[in-house]
Design a protein around this motif. Sequence first.
Motif, mmCIF file in Angstrom:
data_model
loop_
_atom_site.group_PDB
_atom_site.id
_atom_site.type_symbol
_atom_site.label_atom_id
_atom_site.label_comp_id
_atom_site.label_asym_id
_atom_site.label_seq_id
_atom_site.Cartn_x
_atom_site.Cartn_y
_atom_site.Cartn_z
ATOM 1 N N SER A 89 0.857 -1.166 0.000
ATOM 2 C CA SER A 89 0.000 0.000 0.000
ATOM 3 C C SER A 89 0.904 1.230 0.000
ATOM 4 C CB SER A 89 -0.901 0.018 1.184
ATOM 5 O OG SER A 89 -0.881 -1.268 1.821
ATOM 6 N N SER A 90 1.158 1.792 -0.724
ATOM 7 C CA SER A 90 2.085 2.879 -0.839
ATOM 8 C C SER A 90 1.679 3.937 -1.844
ATOM 9 C CB SER A 90 3.459 2.353 -1.202
ATOM 10 O OG SER A 90 3.450 0.992 -1.404
ATOM 11 N N GLN A 91 2.512 4.997 -1.952
ATOM 12 C CA GLN A 91 2.146 6.138 -2.774
ATOM 13 C C GLN A 91 3.331 6.579 -3.618
ATOM 14 O OE1 GLN A 91 0.939 9.059 0.061
ATOM 15 N NE2 GLN A 91 -1.004 8.079 0.492
ATOM 16 N N GLY A 92 3.088 7.475 -4.559
ATOM 17 C CA GLY A 92 4.160 8.065 -5.339
ATOM 18 C C GLY A 92 4.847 7.031 -6.196
ATOM 19 N N GLY A 93 6.215 7.071 -6.229
ATOM 20 C CA GLY A 93 6.981 6.131 -7.032
ATOM 21 C C GLY A 93 7.228 4.856 -6.293
ATOM 22 N N SER A 94 6.231 4.377 -5.583
ATOM 23 C CA SER A 94 6.378 3.194 -4.746
ATOM 24 C C SER A 94 5.456 2.091 -5.236
ATOM 25 C CB SER A 94 6.051 3.533 -3.285
ATOM 26 O OG SER A 94 6.828 4.628 -2.846
ATOM 27 N N GLY A 95 5.627 0.897 -4.692
ATOM 28 C CA GLY A 95 4.799 -0.230 -5.058
ATOM 29 C C GLY A 95 3.628 -0.396 -4.120
ATOM 30 N N GLN A 96 3.097 -1.598 -4.095
ATOM 31 C CA GLN A 96 1.909 -1.882 -3.288
ATOM 32 C C GLN A 96 2.116 -3.191 -2.547
ATOM 33 O OE1 GLN A 96 -1.682 -2.054 -5.587
ATOM 34 N NE2 GLN A 96 -2.996 -2.573 -3.847
ATOM 35 N N GLY A 97 1.927 -3.155 -1.231
ATOM 36 C CA GLY A 97 2.054 -4.345 -0.409
ATOM 37 C C GLY A 97 0.707 -4.843 0.042
ATOM 38 N N GLY A 98 0.709 -5.953 0.753
ATOM 39 C CA GLY A 98 -0.519 -6.528 1.268
ATOM 40 C C GLY A 98 -0.890 -5.964 2.622
ATOM 41 N N SER A 99 -2.010 -6.432 3.162
ATOM 42 C CA SER A 99 -2.496 -5.908 4.440
ATOM 43 C C SER A 99 -1.706 -6.442 5.625
ATOM 44 C CB SER A 99 -3.980 -6.256 4.615
ATOM 45 O OG SER A 99 -4.167 -7.665 4.664
ATOM 46 N N MET A 100 -0.866 -7.466 5.405
ATOM 47 C CA MET A 100 -0.036 -7.999 6.478
ATOM 48 C C MET A 100 1.314 -7.280 6.563
ATOM 49 S SD MET A 100 -1.738 -10.425 7.965
ATOM 50 C CE MET A 100 -2.917 -11.772 7.749
ATOM 51 N N ALA A 101 1.502 -6.229 5.769
ATOM 52 C CA ALA A 101 2.804 -5.563 5.675
ATOM 53 C C ALA A 101 3.207 -4.907 6.992
ATOM 54 C CB ALA A 101 2.769 -4.525 4.563
ATOM 55 N N ARG A 102 4.506 -4.949 7.263
ATOM 56 C CA ARG A 102 5.089 -4.202 8.374
ATOM 57 C C ARG A 102 5.964 -3.050 7.870
ATOM 58 N NH1 ARG A 102 5.606 -6.174 13.653
ATOM 59 N NH2 ARG A 102 4.281 -7.961 14.083
ATOM 60 N N PHE A 103 6.187 -3.005 6.558
ATOM 61 C CA PHE A 103 6.888 -1.881 5.920
ATOM 62 C C PHE A 103 5.885 -1.133 5.047
ATOM 63 C CE2 PHE A 103 11.652 -3.221 5.504
ATOM 64 C CZ PHE A 103 11.704 -3.521 6.852
ATOM 65 N N THR A 104 5.972 0.192 5.027
ATOM 66 C CA THR A 104 5.187 0.961 4.072
ATOM 67 C C THR A 104 5.893 2.271 3.779
ATOM 68 O OG1 THR A 104 2.917 1.567 3.497
ATOM 69 C CG2 THR A 104 3.716 2.310 5.642
ATOM 70 N N LEU A 105 5.488 2.912 2.692
ATOM 71 C CA LEU A 105 6.104 4.156 2.242
ATOM 72 C C LEU A 105 5.046 5.237 2.084
ATOM 73 C CD1 LEU A 105 8.267 2.299 -0.316
ATOM 74 C CD2 LEU A 105 9.289 3.952 1.263
ATOM 75 N N MET A 106 5.451 6.462 2.418
ATOM 76 C CA MET A 106 4.558 7.605 2.229
ATOM 77 C C MET A 106 5.395 8.877 2.208
ATOM 78 S SD MET A 106 1.453 9.015 4.655
ATOM 79 C CE MET A 106 0.340 7.656 4.381
#
Length: 398
Positions: free
Chosen positions: A174-191
Motif C-alpha cells: 500500500s504505498s504512494q508516489g513512485g512506490s509499489g503496493q504491499g498486502g495488508s499484512m505488511a510491516r513496511f510501508t512508504l509515504m
Amino acid sequence: MKKNLINVILFVLAVAVFTSCKKDEYETIQIAKMISVKEMRALPTGITKATPAKRTGKIYIYNDYLFINEPNEGIHIYNNANPSAPVNVAFLKIPGNVDLAIHNNILYADNFIDLLAFDLSDMNNIKQVKRLTDVFNQLYSPGSEKYLYTYKDTVVKKRTSKDKIYYDAYSSSSSQGGSGQGGSMARFTLMNDYLYAVGLNNLSLFDVKTASNPTFLKAITLGWGVETIFPYENKLFIGTNRGMHIFSATDPANPVQLSTYSHIFACDPVVVQGKYAYVTLRTGNNCRQASNQLEVVDIEDPAKPKQLAVYPMQNPHGLSTSGDNLFLCEGNFGIKSFNIANKTKIGDNLLQHLNNIKSFDVIAGPKSLIVTGEDGVYQFNYTNAANLKQLSIIKAQL
C-alpha cells in the motif's frame, strides 16, 4: 549456560510459531539456531538464479514485477507483465528477511536487525547500495553479548489433533508516489518519501528522499502487540492485537497519534478506503481470546473512530478493497468477495466464496487479484468480483 538457555527458549518459540504441515504424516518445523551479529553480517546476500519458493510470505507489486518473500530466506522476483504467465527471473538472497518495500527503484528489506537497500534499476544486475545497522534491535537476545537466531528446516512426525498447536507466522519486521503496493499484512510501508516500519512494539522512521541513501531518524514506542501498518491520505493505520492506532503523518518525519480504536485481544490487519477502515479479528496462536469477525470502523473524524458494523467470519486474515468490493482471506476456509457499497449490509452481500484455497493475504492490483495461499501465490481476473477467474498459480515447493 545463558546461551544454552536462550537456545532452548528459541527452539520452543520456533516449534510453536513457525511450522507448516507438508505431508499427511509429517510436517516441517524450523529449529532456531543462535548466531552472533558478526556471523549474521558475514552471511551472503544478493542476487542469485531463480529458484522456486518453499514457503510464501509477504507479497509486493512494483511496476510489472511481483515480489514474493520466502520467510527468513529472501525474495523471489517474477516478471508479472502477463499475470496469466508470470516468469521467475531471480532470487534475492537475504537471510532473516520477512518484509520489503520499494521506492524509486530502490528495494528496502530487513536483514535480521539491519535494513538493506538494493538498486533495481537494472533487474539483471541488482546491487546492494546501503546497509543500516542495528535499526531493528528488538531481535537481539538478552544479555550483553549480541546474538540472533536463524532457522533450519527439519521434518518431523506430525502432531495429532489432540496435541495441536496453532501456528501463525509472526514476522519481525500500500504505498504512494513512485512506490509499489504491499498486502495488508505488511510491516513496511512508504509515504511522502519516508519509510515506516513497525516492530513488535514500535514504529521506526527512515528518510528516503534520496532513495539509495536511506537515513534512520527515530523509533516511536507504541506498546506491545504491533502487527501491521497501512498508509492512507497522510495517515498511518497501525494494527495491533488490541486495537488500531491512527497517526497523522502530515509532518511525515514526526507522526502524531490521533487516536486508538480498541477491541478484544485479536490478530488484526487493517485496510482503509474513504472514511472507513476494515479490520479483521481472528483466533490463532497469539489471538486465542478473539472472535472471528470483520469490523467496519467510521474514521471520518480520525480522532474519534467509531464502530459502524461487525460481521462474523470463519478465520479472517488479510484483506483488500477495490471500488465497491472487498476481498477477504479466510485462512483454511478460502477467500471471499463482498460488495461493500452499503457498509451496514456487507454480511448480506457475499459475492463469491472460493473454499478450496487456503488464503492468507491479498492485493487487488492493477492487473490481477494476487492471493497468497499455503501452496503458492494465485492470481485472478477480478473484473467481476462475483466470478473470480484464476489466471495462474506460482506453486510453492512444499
